[in-house]
Design an enzyme around this catalytic site. Structure first.
Site, PDB file in Angstrom:
ATOM      1  N   ASP A 172       0.882  -1.441  -0.102  1.00  0.00           N
ATOM      2  CA  ASP A 172       0.000  -0.024  -0.023  1.00  0.00           C
ATOM      3  C   ASP A 172       0.900   1.189   0.020  1.00  0.00           C
ATOM      4  OD1 ASP A 172       0.904  -0.964   2.773  1.00  0.00           O
ATOM      5  OD2 ASP A 172      -0.596   0.525   3.396  1.00  0.00           O
TER       6      ASP A 172
ATOM      7  N   GLU B 281      -0.221  -0.798   5.878  1.00  0.00           N
ATOM      8  CA  GLU B 281       0.943  -0.358   6.667  1.00  0.00           C
ATOM      9  C   GLU B 281       0.944   1.067   6.913  1.00  0.00           C
ATOM     10  OE1 GLU B 281       4.845   1.257   8.065  1.00  0.00           O
ATOM     11  OE2 GLU B 281       3.513   1.532   6.110  1.00  0.00           O
TER      12      GLU B 281
END
Length: 375
Positions: A68, A133
């Site tokens: 991400d 994250e």
């Protein structure tokens, strides 16, 4: 530029994986890993995609990272659309180039080269990848680690591909991180008219002496690996917006970045003692987002330092500064954990970029770590 590391990094950047949306990045990585004999176990939780992959048996070296990315911001301010990777003057531009799709590409290509050279390697090589994250981090690595620990999965060494470097790739290795503890504090008073203070109780006035003492506390002096613990007030809210109303409550949020010299319970106890000292009426909420961890000199640190010295001819600094990373969750498994990745000068910024040659170098460093620990 024809290079398997750069080509894979570009393919990953083209996928707009705004946290926690993976946007197909993991499918691409999984395809490459399965092709070289990895067993892949998807571990999706809620809106987050994760996978745990392994090849071989025995002492385990895992590479960890996230697919991400943070939002690109104003796309018009980029020299090129943020999810259309481009190379200019040797720099690969695109959201996630440095944080951390470049590292992911280097990991996968390093694994491919390693397996080709050592098809019957003695240890186990693994990957722990998440799409959560950059945002809440609630359904990502922490959930995978909990699952692995519940079944007594072995993890001896973990290299996290976070962008640790500052000037040149490998000049800084993170061999630990500070803990992070946030306090949401509400001080209670009595709302009233500013012309009649004797009929009210101003929580701002009440809290001011306590906060003055709080910000001047020396929590510790740090140690060989950690700077002194720091406390910073992040948010203060009070009042109705009117100039003639004494507020009824005051909200203060402050964060501790703490070393291994302290525990979160020690910090909490001292804050509560301070509140009691000033006889405040209060409500407390604590959020511990990570305990401090440290990996001292040992097989993993030595292997990483050796790889950097071999390929970049520099001696890296071992540091623990900066924010938290998913390494804080992985350390719970008892693994040695370090972070090695590209230069972090442009992460989360407009025109995020990474030196393309650095990614090629990083792949060679990763492969050399594999060779030293699980070949």
């Amino acid at each position: 530029m024809s290079c398997p590391v750069i080509e894979l990094a570009q393919q990953l950047i083209r996928r707009p994986s705004l946290s926690p949306d993976d946007a197909g990045c993991q499918a691409l990585m999984i395809e490459r890993l399965r092709a070289i004999g990895f067993t892949v176990e998807p571990m999706d939780f809620g809106d987050t995609q994760n996978f745990w992959a392994w090849r071989g048996h025995g002492e385990t070296l895992a590479f960890a990272g996230h697919t991400d990315v943070v939002p690109a911001g104003d796309a018009d301010r980029w020299i090129n659309p943020p999810f259309e990777p481009t190379i200019r003057d040797g720099m690969l531009f695109g959201r996630g180039a440095a944080d951390m799709k470049g590292s992911l590409a280097a990991m996968v290509v390093a694994a491919e080269r390693f397996v080709a050279q050592y098809p019957n390697h003695r240890g186990r090589l693994a990957f722990l990848i998440t799409s959560d994250e950059e945002a809440s981090a609630k359904n990502g690595t922490v959930k995978v680690v909990e699952t692995l620990m519940a079944r007594n999965e072995r993890l001896d060494y973990c290299l996290v591909g976070e962008p640790s470097s500052t000037e040149v790739v490998g000049d800084v290795v993170k061999n630990g991180r500070r803990g992070s503890l946030t306090c949401n504090l509400t001080i209670h008073g009595v709302q009233g008219h500013v012309a009649y203070p004797h009929l009210a109780d101003n929580p701002v006035h009440r809290a001011a002496p306590m906060l003055a003492e709080l910000v001047n506390i020396e929590w510790d002096k740090g140690n060989e690996f950690f700077p002194p613990t720091s406390m910073q007030i992040a948010n203060v809210q009070s009042g109705t917006g009117s100039n003639n109303v004494i507020p009824g409550d005051m909200f203060v949020q402050f964060n501790f970045r703490f070393s291994t010299e302290l525990t979160d319970e020690m910090i909490k106890s001292r804050v509560i003692a301070l509140l009691e000292k000033y006889q405040l009426r209060y409500r407390l909420e604590w959020w511990l987002s990570g305990q401090p961890f440290l990996t001292g000199r040992g097989k993993l640190v030595d292997a990483v330092v050796n790889a950097i010295e071999h390929y970049n001819e520099i001696k890296p600094q071992l540091l623990t500064n900066g924010g938290t990373s998913d390494g804080r969750f992985i350390a719970r498994m008892g693994a040695q954990v370090v972070e090695l990745g590209p230069v972090n000068a442009t992460i989360h910024k407009i025109n995020e970029c990474v030196n393309a040659a650095d990614l090629q170098l990083l792949a060679r460093m990763y492969q050399r770590v594999m060779e030293q620990l699980v070949a």
